[in-house]
Design a protein around this motif. Structure first.
Motif, mmCIF file in Angstrom:
data_model
loop_
_atom_site.group_PDB
_atom_site.id
_atom_site.type_symbol
_atom_site.label_atom_id
_atom_site.label_comp_id
_atom_site.label_asym_id
_atom_site.label_seq_id
_atom_site.Cartn_x
_atom_site.Cartn_y
_atom_site.Cartn_z
ATOM 1 N N VAL A 197 37.732 79.589 -42.791
ATOM 2 C CA VAL A 197 38.752 78.543 -42.872
ATOM 3 C C VAL A 197 40.104 79.071 -42.390
ATOM 4 C CG1 VAL A 197 39.991 76.979 -44.415
ATOM 5 C CG2 VAL A 197 37.545 77.381 -44.741
ATOM 6 N N LEU A 198 40.420 80.310 -42.735
ATOM 7 C CA LEU A 198 41.692 80.889 -42.298
ATOM 8 C C LEU A 198 41.783 80.926 -40.777
ATOM 9 C CD1 LEU A 198 44.347 82.233 -43.118
ATOM 10 C CD2 LEU A 198 43.153 84.428 -43.161
ATOM 11 N N GLY A 199 40.666 81.226 -40.114
ATOM 12 C CA GLY A 199 40.670 81.251 -38.657
ATOM 13 C C GLY A 199 40.839 79.890 -38.030
ATOM 14 N N SER A 200 40.610 78.825 -38.803
ATOM 15 C CA SER A 200 40.703 77.468 -38.265
ATOM 16 C C SER A 200 42.110 76.894 -38.312
ATOM 17 C CB SER A 200 39.763 76.529 -39.047
ATOM 18 O OG SER A 200 38.413 76.888 -38.855
ATOM 19 N N VAL A 201 43.025 77.561 -38.996
ATOM 20 C CA VAL A 201 44.390 77.026 -39.113
ATOM 21 C C VAL A 201 45.062 77.019 -37.740
ATOM 22 C CG1 VAL A 201 46.647 77.299 -40.190
ATOM 23 C CG2 VAL A 201 44.567 77.872 -41.471
ATOM 24 N N PRO A 202 45.426 75.839 -37.199
ATOM 25 C CA PRO A 202 46.047 75.767 -35.866
ATOM 26 C C PRO A 202 47.548 75.998 -35.942
ATOM 27 C CG PRO A 202 45.664 73.557 -36.693
ATOM 28 C CD PRO A 202 45.174 74.504 -37.766
ATOM 29 N N TRP A 203 47.944 77.255 -35.965
ATOM 30 C CA TRP A 203 49.354 77.569 -36.168
ATOM 31 C C TRP A 203 50.236 77.026 -35.050
ATOM 32 C CZ3 TRP A 203 51.058 78.583 -40.683
ATOM 33 C CH2 TRP A 203 50.283 79.270 -41.611
ATOM 34 N N GLY A 204 49.723 76.972 -33.840
ATOM 35 C CA GLY A 204 50.522 76.415 -32.749
ATOM 36 C C GLY A 204 50.861 74.961 -32.991
ATOM 37 N N LEU A 205 49.895 74.199 -33.487
ATOM 38 C CA LEU A 205 50.123 72.783 -33.793
ATOM 39 C C LEU A 205 51.082 72.634 -34.965
ATOM 40 C CD1 LEU A 205 49.352 69.805 -33.279
ATOM 41 C CD2 LEU A 205 47.438 70.129 -34.869
ATOM 42 N N SER A 210 38.149 74.346 -34.709
ATOM 43 C CA SER A 210 38.960 74.202 -35.913
ATOM 44 C C SER A 210 38.556 72.958 -36.704
ATOM 45 C CB SER A 210 40.446 74.110 -35.543
ATOM 46 O OG SER A 210 41.228 73.844 -36.688
ATOM 47 N N CYS A 211 38.299 73.148 -37.998
ATOM 48 C CA CYS A 211 37.950 72.013 -38.851
ATOM 49 C C CYS A 211 39.152 71.121 -39.112
ATOM 50 C CB CYS A 211 37.360 72.511 -40.170
ATOM 51 S SG CYS A 211 38.461 73.599 -41.126
ATOM 52 N N PHE A 212 40.358 71.596 -38.774
ATOM 53 C CA PHE A 212 41.565 70.793 -38.956
ATOM 54 C C PHE A 212 41.894 69.953 -37.717
ATOM 55 C CE2 PHE A 212 42.107 74.632 -41.601
ATOM 56 C CZ PHE A 212 42.192 74.023 -42.851
ATOM 57 N N MET A 213 41.164 70.149 -36.629
ATOM 58 C CA MET A 213 41.404 69.389 -35.398
ATOM 59 C C MET A 213 40.101 68.795 -34.865
ATOM 60 S SD MET A 213 44.337 71.474 -33.286
ATOM 61 C CE MET A 213 43.246 72.771 -32.746
ATOM 62 N N LYS A 214 39.280 68.284 -35.771
ATOM 63 C CA LYS A 214 38.012 67.648 -35.411
ATOM 64 C C LYS A 214 37.127 68.595 -34.601
ATOM 65 C CE LYS A 214 40.054 63.031 -35.461
ATOM 66 N NZ LYS A 214 40.317 61.777 -34.680
ATOM 67 N N PHE A 215 37.113 69.862 -35.042
ATOM 68 C CA PHE A 215 36.287 70.916 -34.454
ATOM 69 C C PHE A 215 36.599 71.154 -32.974
ATOM 70 C CE2 PHE A 215 34.003 69.395 -38.163
ATOM 71 C CZ PHE A 215 33.763 70.588 -38.822
ATOM 72 N N LYS A 216 37.872 71.020 -32.656
ATOM 73 C CA LYS A 216 38.389 71.411 -31.356
ATOM 74 C C LYS A 216 39.453 72.473 -31.576
ATOM 75 C CE LYS A 216 37.615 66.896 -29.196
ATOM 76 N NZ LYS A 216 38.253 65.753 -28.501
ATOM 77 N N GLY A 217 39.693 73.296 -30.575
ATOM 78 C CA GLY A 217 40.669 74.369 -30.753
ATOM 79 C C GLY A 217 41.091 74.985 -29.442
ATOM 80 N N GLY A 218 41.495 76.252 -29.509
ATOM 81 C CA GLY A 218 41.993 76.949 -28.326
ATOM 82 C C GLY A 218 41.000 77.958 -27.791
ATOM 83 N N LYS A 219 41.529 78.907 -27.004
ATOM 84 C CA LYS A 219 40.673 79.902 -26.350
ATOM 85 C C LYS A 219 40.433 81.134 -27.217
ATOM 86 C CE LYS A 219 43.394 80.036 -22.697
ATOM 87 N NZ LYS A 219 44.283 78.860 -22.868
#
Length: 199
Positions: A1-9, A84-93
């Motif tokens: 879960v910690l890895g899913s936090v989208p800090w850029g967003l 990312s579970c916080f962005m509908k399982f979408k994320g970055g590179k």
């Protein structure tokens, strides 16, 4: 879960009141945040993304130094960023998170790969190309220095980054500017002879 936090967003929306997924290269990475919000916020995003990879791996190593256990935790951080579970399982590179994962495991190999990454970005101008070169060079550095225990993890990270990184020049901000054709001048209409002024 910690890895899913989208800090850029989080940083872009909180301090700049904009969504990095809708502008620039349309991702939540540090490069796009720096482009949209300023260099300082980009550095903050980079630091947060690195920490969310480094901290769980460091804690996992302290709890159980088994390479299998630590590798699973590190890969979970990378996949959490990509899906990312916080962005509908979408994320970055997940390049910054991958740097964080290997920081407590293979610091000097990571440093050498990062130097190559900076050189490639400086010479080519493409961040995506440099990022892909970083994880590829890290695999080679681990193999050359005999760090075989972390080689499977580095290969998995390389596969993830390669699948999520678009070819250089295909993202909106990296595409070379198109050459616009010069506008065709409008034809000059000649006045009829009968309308010419007489002396």
């Amino acid at each position: 879960v910690l890895g899913s936090v989208p800090w850029g967003l989080v940083i872009a929306k909180t301090f700049c009141h904009l969504d990095p997924r809708e502008s620039g290269s349309r991702n939540t990475g540090a490069t796009n945040v720096a482009r949209l919000c300023g260099f300082g916020w980009g550095v903050a995003t980079l630091a947060c993304d690195v920490c969310k990879g480094a901290l769980p791996v460091w804690l996992a190593f302290r709890i159980n130094p088994s390479p299998v256990f630590v590798s699973i935790v590190g890969l979970a951080c990378v996949l959490g960023h990509v899906f990312s579970c916080f962005m509908k399982f979408k994320g970055g590179k997940a390049v910054a998170t991958s740097i964080g994962v290997f920081m407590p495991l293979a610091f000097w190999q990571l440093l050498a790969a990062s130097a190559l990454c900076c050189l490639i970005i400086w010479r080519s101008g493409f961040v995506s190309l440099g990022s892909l070169s970083l994880v590829a060079a890290l695999v080679v550095a681990l193999a050359v220095t005999g760090q075989w225990v972390w080689l499977p993890l580095s290969l998995c990270v390389l596969a993830v980054v390669a699948c999520t990184t678009p070819p250089a020049g295909t993202t909106p901000t990296e595409a070379p500017a198109a050459t616009e054709a010069a506008p065709t001048p409008a034809p000059v209409e000649e006045a009829p002879v009968s309308e010419l002024p007489t002396q």
